[in-house]
Write an enzyme that holds these catalytic residues in place. Structure first.
Site, PDB file in Angstrom:
ATOM      1  N   ASP A   1      69.422   2.288  68.535  1.00  0.00           N
ATOM      2  CA  ASP A   1      70.098   1.946  67.293  1.00  0.00           C
ATOM      3  C   ASP A   1      70.970   3.114  66.857  1.00  0.00           C
ATOM      4  OD1 ASP A   1      68.400   3.811  66.136  1.00  0.00           O
ATOM      5  OD2 ASP A   1      67.294   2.370  64.919  1.00  0.00           O
TER       6      ASP A   1
ATOM      7  N   ARG B   1      64.363  -3.518  55.061  1.00  0.00           N
ATOM      8  CA  ARG B   1      64.952  -2.184  54.863  1.00  0.00           C
ATOM      9  C   ARG B   1      66.379  -2.355  54.360  1.00  0.00           C
ATOM     10  NH1 ARG B   1      65.273   2.718  59.285  1.00  0.00           N
ATOM     11  NH2 ARG B   1      66.254   1.104  60.574  1.00  0.00           N
TER      12      ARG B   1
END
Length: 582
Positions: A474, A193
């Protein structure tokens, strides 16, 4: 230099810049031996050339984002495009055929690309012998974009593609040393990503302008790994986060083409999954998928960032103030419609519709772990039942529980995926979040505050994902937490027990939760000595101070940060925390 100044240019002008090639310079502190090895002249030239052809368009897209947000703040609401805008996307078309190694993605495990041990664990079997179908190595939400992390990430993904990545954990506190390595013959699909459209890489400039983090990540990763993967019969595969409009998807598709052209790789070789994790993108899934149809593997329902975007986009709408974040699950009507719309769009065009994250980390007791497993299974049973092709987990322990519902569903039908499943929903389902329903509680504030302190302590130490209260937190969960408190303050919310949400209340909750966390830290770090205790308590206090300031800003910043920190410039870290760099 005083941190109160908003003049970020003063920082870049005080940095010593090293010329790498014509018009390209790098922060001299960042031009380490490892950086020189990972960014050879050929790669730097590729990045510079693509930057010069695409950066102006990126800035136009970011300006368009700001204009749309201003319209939403003035009372407009996002919605589906009119029938005469981009009608070709709603026709009868298919994404380019998918290669064999992308046809089964029941469980994808994700984590920060800069952590070698975690990368090895993501690409290996767990203690029960279970292995994910794919591993997404992340330069975005779970990795803080500090320069050391970027370099470590590039090194790790290069060696992972080669099958040579190793890590040695030294012995400590009675724990034996341990060596970690990959089995190149027994690895899941490797994916990366890249950073989002909004993130600048401050340490590398072309013609005086910072390069796009997304461009740097894609070009560098592809330069070091694409040929290796192709020669092994594997597909170079990427995730793209936080897209907000089909024109942004068009930009990323051009980026794929430009990188493939620069590397003499045939176009359409790269495949990508775009995360649909913004409210505006939810209304343009078909148009977004169409724009990168030749590179498309599918779309993913990034539910946590989507909740953050719901709040951010409608932050000025007093009829859309959302309830406690832990109450907003995938079964809420607008959330369920959003993922079913994603599945329908993807499967209509023969792409994959991927489900959400199981964020749990294993609890310390068997009773807690059993409860966690039950929660993961229930969530993934729902996702499998509505037609998702797979899901995410954040810890190897939960690969098996997350995999089982998809195994059972697919085995019953003799399939590798569910691309034949088309959810029966309205042509234009209601995707707007609902205010005025659900609880608004003091406990909800405490959860947001506690998460923010734990996460900010990691962020201040250049860590982008932290195990906290039996979950992997996160950037997305920090963003939800601070956006929700900002929204409640903005609209003067009264909690269910009659308590008014004010800055004084938020300050009190920060103090109370910090006291609890300090007690926990003193107990946890006691065996490491007094200095360790003092150090961590001090870091938690600084984290609480930073998080509270961000929670109570007069204007809600669009992201925690839009620029990476200048490597080796110590006070730039605090400058960006105060001013966000957006």
């Amino acid at each position: 230099m005083a941190l109160s100044t908003p003049d970020a240019a003063a920082y870049t002008s005080s940095v010593e810049w090293t010329s790498v090639t014509d018009g390209v310079d790098i922060n001299a502190n960042a031009w380490t031996d490892e950086a020189r090895e990972l960014f050879p002249d050929e790669l730097v030239s590729i990045i510079a050339s693509i930057h010069r052809s695409m950066e102006s368009d990126r800035q136009d897209l970011l300006e368009a984002r700001a204009d749309r947000q201003a319209a939403f703040d003035a009372g407009e609401r996002p919605g589906f495009l009119s029938d005469d805008e981009h009608p070709e996307a709603r026709g009868d078309w298919q994404v380019a055929p998918l290669p064999d190694d992308l046809l089964q993605r029941r469980v994808e495990i994700t984590g920060p690309v800069n952590n070698a041990k975690m990368v090895i664990n993501m690409l290996s079997r767990n203690d029960d012998g279970e292995m994910a179908d794919a591993a997404m190595l992340d330069f975005e939400d779970s990795m803080k974009p500090a320069w050391d992390n970027v370099l470590a990430g590039l090194r790790n993904v290069k060696e992972a593609a080669d099958g040579t990545l190793t890590y040695s954990r030294p012995a400590a506190k009675g724990r034996p040393a341990k060596d970690y390595s990959l089995d190149p013959a027994d690895m899941p699909l490797l994916m990366v990503r890249i950073r989002g459209l909004h993130l600048d890489e401050s340490n590398l400039r072309v013609d005086g302008t910072p390069v796009s983090g997304a461009l740097l990540d894609l070009a560098a990763v592809a330069y070091h790994t694409a040929r290796t993967l192709i020669d092994e019969g594997k597909t170079p595969k990427y995730y793209v986060p936080k897209v907000e409009h089909y024109l942004e998807a068009r930009w990323f598709n051009r980026l794929f083409e430009a990188v493939q052209d620069a590397l003499n790789i045939p176009r359409t070789t790269f495949k990508a999954t775009f995360l649909i994790e913004t409210l505006t993108a939810a209304f343009q899934m078909e148009e977004i998928l169409y724009e990168y149809r030749d590179h498309a593997a599918g779309l993913n329902g990034g539910r946590w960032d989507k909740i953050f975007s719901d709040i951010k986009v409608l932050k000025e709408h007093d009829d859309r103030v959302l309830a406690d974040r832990n109450w907003i699950n995938i079964q809420r009507p607008w959330m369920e419609m959003y993922v079913k719309q994603l599945i329908r769009v993807c499967h209509k065009h023969n792409a994959f519709g991927m489900g959400g994250m199981a964020p749990q980390t294993p609890g310390k007791t068997e009773e807690l772990r059993e409860k966690q497993v039950a929660g993961v299974v229930a969530d993934k049973e729902f996702e499998a039942s509505i037609g998702h092709d797979g899901c995410w987990v954040s810890h190897p322990y939960f690969i098996g529980p997350a995999m089982q519902p998809f195994k059972e569903k697919l085995a019953a039908d003799g399939k590798k995926n569910q691309r034949d499943v088309i959810p029966d929903i309205p042509a234009q389902p209601d995707l707007l979040p609902k205010g005025g329903v659900g609880p608004k509680t003091l406990e909800g504030i405490r959860v947001n505050v506690r998460v923010s302190i734990g996460y900010m302590k990691g962020w201040n130490s250049d860590i982008g994902a932290v195990a906290w209260d039996n979950r992997m937190e996160d950037l997305a969960t920090f963003e939800i937490s601070r956006a929700q408190i900002w929204q409640w303050l903005r609209h003067g919310v009264t909690l269910d027990d009659g308590t008014a949400v004010t800055k004084d209340l938020i300050a009190r909750i920060f103090n109370e939760e910090l006291e609890k966390i300090e007690d926990e830290a003193r107990e946890f770090f006691a065996t490491y000595g007094d200095e360790a205790v003092k150090t961590h308590v001090k870091r938690f206090r600084k984290a609480a101070e930073d998080a509270e300031r961000i929670f109570t800003e007069d204007e809600m910043r669009p992201f925690l940060a839009c620029k990476s920190e200048l490597y080796g410039v110590d006070d730039h870290k605090q400058f960006l925390l105060k001013h966000s760099g957006c």
